[in-house]
Design an enzyme around this catalytic site. Structure first.
Site, PDB file in Angstrom:
ATOM      1  N   CYS B  82       0.862  -1.201  -0.236  1.00 47.21           N
ATOM      2  CA  CYS B  82      -0.125   0.038  -0.181  1.00 47.21           C
ATOM      3  C   CYS B  82       0.948   1.192  -0.169  1.00 47.21           C
ATOM      4  CB  CYS B  82      -0.937  -0.035   1.386  1.00 47.21           C
ATOM      5  SG  CYS B  82      -1.888  -1.599   1.352  1.00 47.21           S
ATOM      6  N   SER B 207     -11.073   0.862   5.044  1.00 43.34           N
ATOM      7  CA  SER B 207     -10.951   1.915   3.796  1.00 43.34           C
ATOM      8  C   SER B 207     -11.669   0.713   2.815  1.00 43.34           C
ATOM      9  CB  SER B 207      -9.559   2.208   3.304  1.00 43.34           C
ATOM     10  OG  SER B 207      -8.671   0.981   3.391  1.00 43.34           O
ATOM     11  N   ILE B 209     -12.264  -0.988  -1.349  1.00 42.14           N
ATOM     12  CA  ILE B 209     -11.712  -1.160  -2.535  1.00 42.14           C
ATOM     13  C   ILE B 209     -11.702  -0.002  -3.674  1.00 42.14           C
ATOM     14  CG2 ILE B 209     -11.740  -2.641  -4.514  1.00 42.14           C
ATOM     15  CD1 ILE B 209     -12.363  -5.047  -2.130  1.00 42.14           C
ATOM     16  N   LYS B 330      -9.741   6.074   4.155  1.00 39.89           N
ATOM     17  CA  LYS B 330     -11.278   5.513   4.490  1.00 39.89           C
ATOM     18  C   LYS B 330     -12.399   6.064   3.695  1.00 39.89           C
ATOM     19  CE  LYS B 330     -14.460   4.207   6.708  1.00 39.89           C
ATOM     20  NZ  LYS B 330     -15.283   4.010   5.522  1.00 39.89           N
ATOM     21  N   HIS B 334      -8.948   3.899  -1.236  1.00 39.54           N
ATOM     22  CA  HIS B 334      -7.366   3.385  -1.428  1.00 39.54           C
ATOM     23  C   HIS B 334      -7.183   2.719  -2.295  1.00 39.54           C
ATOM     24  CE1 HIS B 334      -3.625   2.036   0.252  1.00 39.54           C
ATOM     25  NE2 HIS B 334      -4.336   0.897   0.977  1.00 39.54           N
TER      26      HIS B 334
END
Lengths: 142, 389
Positions: B82, B207, B209, B330, B334
């Site tokens: 990430c 968060s 997809i 969130k 993300h």
């Protein structure tokens, strides 16, 4: 409307994982033992086991059986599961600290989730999964 | 050593973007970044693309995006889970400060909806120590962070209600950010009544997809002022790597890699007191608990006191430590590889005083920080930005 092309080429991925260097661990499971590797030179215990010791850049290891007594450090209940685990009911994943100081991440086999608490005593045992292979799980010990 | 400055920014709309391919999505960030800087593709000497992939069909996005956007530059894809976006930023930043390039671009793009939702959950859950965590015990990404949440809440007498405060704040700012995936405020009840995904974390702690892209153009300080009147400098980056297997972590109340990355960045930028040095923090709130731990790992709150900042509202845009005034991971969304670049875009926008009404922070110190975590504290990147020479 969105225009989507659906792939005609399906890909199935199942890895072949070389675990020969730590085969003693899997032999141990078959005999009901949970083994860790230990560096002969610096005495560092590795779990998950590994064949090389990065501490002293040496690769002389021996195998030691772990004690089964552990204290629960933290846990979660997996409610939304990955596709490959959908056949299982919700499962509890814990991290337990063994007497030797090493920590182990695994499932906790327990009927009543409300009885789980940080600091509870657990035992680590070998189990045979329905996919016909051996792994290990914690059980409550109080 | 040269300094590097952001001289152009671009950001796509985040969300479920099945109207575009990965290349078209990247274009939505690359083109505005070129326009913003007034530069053309031929000016870009190197481009790095942050992308994790697996769920989308292109394996070589640096090549496909580069060609689609008309670049002739050398390139690479970066992977730091990430934090892949911050890794792309690092490559571009290093190429400028070393003198290897004068102008370079860092792009982040992720196309997660190209695979079905359960496949994506499966793939993210594999991002740890595969055999010892996923193969045998079916961890999910929320599951890893839930291990931290359980211990943190227990240790510091905090509750799921406290965590919801982070979610409510995120959705508030998402509602003010036209690029955010979620643009609706949520109530306390919405959050606390949402279903558990990995106890004690609920859907509204997590968060989403996301598909999305973001891009920044970096230039050496020797040319930055000729390109723009408002260069945003990168003062320093700090980075660290945590253990693959969570069972090898010392404790479960903070991310050691975040702490080490912050210490490195503070030292390199000469920051003595992080509490007094920044106008804005962009922190990695992939889950509400991650935002709380970030406050503490970055030194804004003492151990166990991170939730207090939420209770007091100190991390709203007009509070003591404005955090994620764009909705964060969130609510903004993300898109894994794009997140780190999205943070850099938001910081540049804020330090230029160009953010939308209701979420523009007061810029008095001229400095901001991004905190981008890969996996569950597997990778950590802390980047410090400033608008002054």
């Amino acid at each position: 409307m969105d225009e989507i092309f659906f792939d005609k080429r399906a890909l199935e991925l199942k890895y072949q994982m070389p675990l020969g260097k730590i085969s003693e661990f899997f032999k141990g499971l078959e005999n009901g033992k949970i083994m860790a590797s230990k560096c002969v030179d610096c005495n560092e215990i590795y779990f998950p086991p590994q064949a090389n010791c990065p501490n002293c850049i040496k690769s002389k290891i021996e195998w030691v059986e772990l004690s089964s007594d552990a204290i629960l450090e933290t846990y979660t209940i997996i409610n939304v599961k990955p596709t490959s685990f959908l056949k299982y009911p919700d499962y509890v994943v814990v991290i337990g600290k063994l007497k030797e100081g090493v920590k182990v991440l695994s499932w906790l086999e327990i009927d009543d989730f409300k009885k789980i608490r940080i600091g509870m005593k657990m035992k680590l045992k070998v189990v045979k999964r329905e996919e016909n292979y051996y792994t290990y799980e914690f059980y409550p010990a109080e | 050593m040269n300094r590097a400055a952001i001289v152009g920014i671009g950001h796509s709309k985040f969300g479920k973007r099945m109207d575009v391919s990965i290349n078209e999505l990247a274009w939505e960030a690359v083109k505005p970044a070129l326009d913003d800087s007034g530069l053309s593709q031929n000016d870009i000497e190197f481009h790095a693309v942050g992308n994790l992939g697996f769920w989308s069909e292109e394996l070589l996005p640096a090549v496909t995006v580069g060609e689609y956007c008309g670049f002739n530059s050398g390139s690479m894809k970066t992977e730091a889970a990430c934090a892949s976006g911050s890794a792309a930023l690092k490559v571009a930043y290093d190429s400028i400060i070393s003198g290897n390039t004068k102008i370079a671009m860092a792009i982040g793009v992720e196309k997660m909806y190209n695979s079905p939702n359960p496949t994506v959950i499966e793939l993210i859950g594999r991002a740890g120590n595969y055999f010892w965590e996923f193969e045998n015990f079916g961890l999910t990404f929320p599951g890893y962070y839930a291990l931290y949440a359980t211990r943190y809440l227990n240790e510091y007498n905090a509750s799921e209600y406290d965590l919801c405060l982070a979610s409510i704040k995120a959705h508030h700012y998402g509602s003010l950010n036209p690029n955010a995936q979620f643009q609706k405020e949520i109530s306390y009840e919405d959050c606390i009544n949402s279903k558990y995904i990995a106890w004690p974390l609920k859907l509204y702690d997590s968060s989403p997809i996301t598909d999305g892209a973001a891009a920044v153009i970096l230039a050496s300080d020797k040319v930055a002022k000729k390109i723009t009147d408002t260069p945003i400098y990168i003062d320093a980056q700090g980075y660290a790597t945590g253990s693959a297997n969570l069972s090898r972590r010392e404790d479960f109340t903070g991310l050691n890699a975040s702490k080490r990355a912050a210490e490195m960045a503070y030292k390199r930028a000469g920051i003595d007191d992080p509490k007094k040095s920044f106008d804005l923090f962009e922190v990695h709130d992939c889950f509400t608990i991650a935002e709380v731990m970030a406050y503490e790992d970055l030194g804004l709150a003492k151990k166990g006191k991170g939730v207090q900042l939420l209770r007091e509202g100190q991390t709203y845009h007009d509070g003591k430590f404005p955090t994620n005034s764009d909705g964060g991971l969130k609510a903004k969304g993300h898109p894994i590889g794009a997140t780190g670049i999205s943070m850099a875009v938001e910081i540049a926008k804020q330090l230029r005083n160009e953010a939308e009404k209701g979420r523009q922070v007061k810029v008095s110190k001229g400095r901001a920080l991004s905190h981008n975590v890969g996996g569950t504290g597997h990778y950590a990147y802390v980047t410090i930005f400033s608008r002054s020479d």
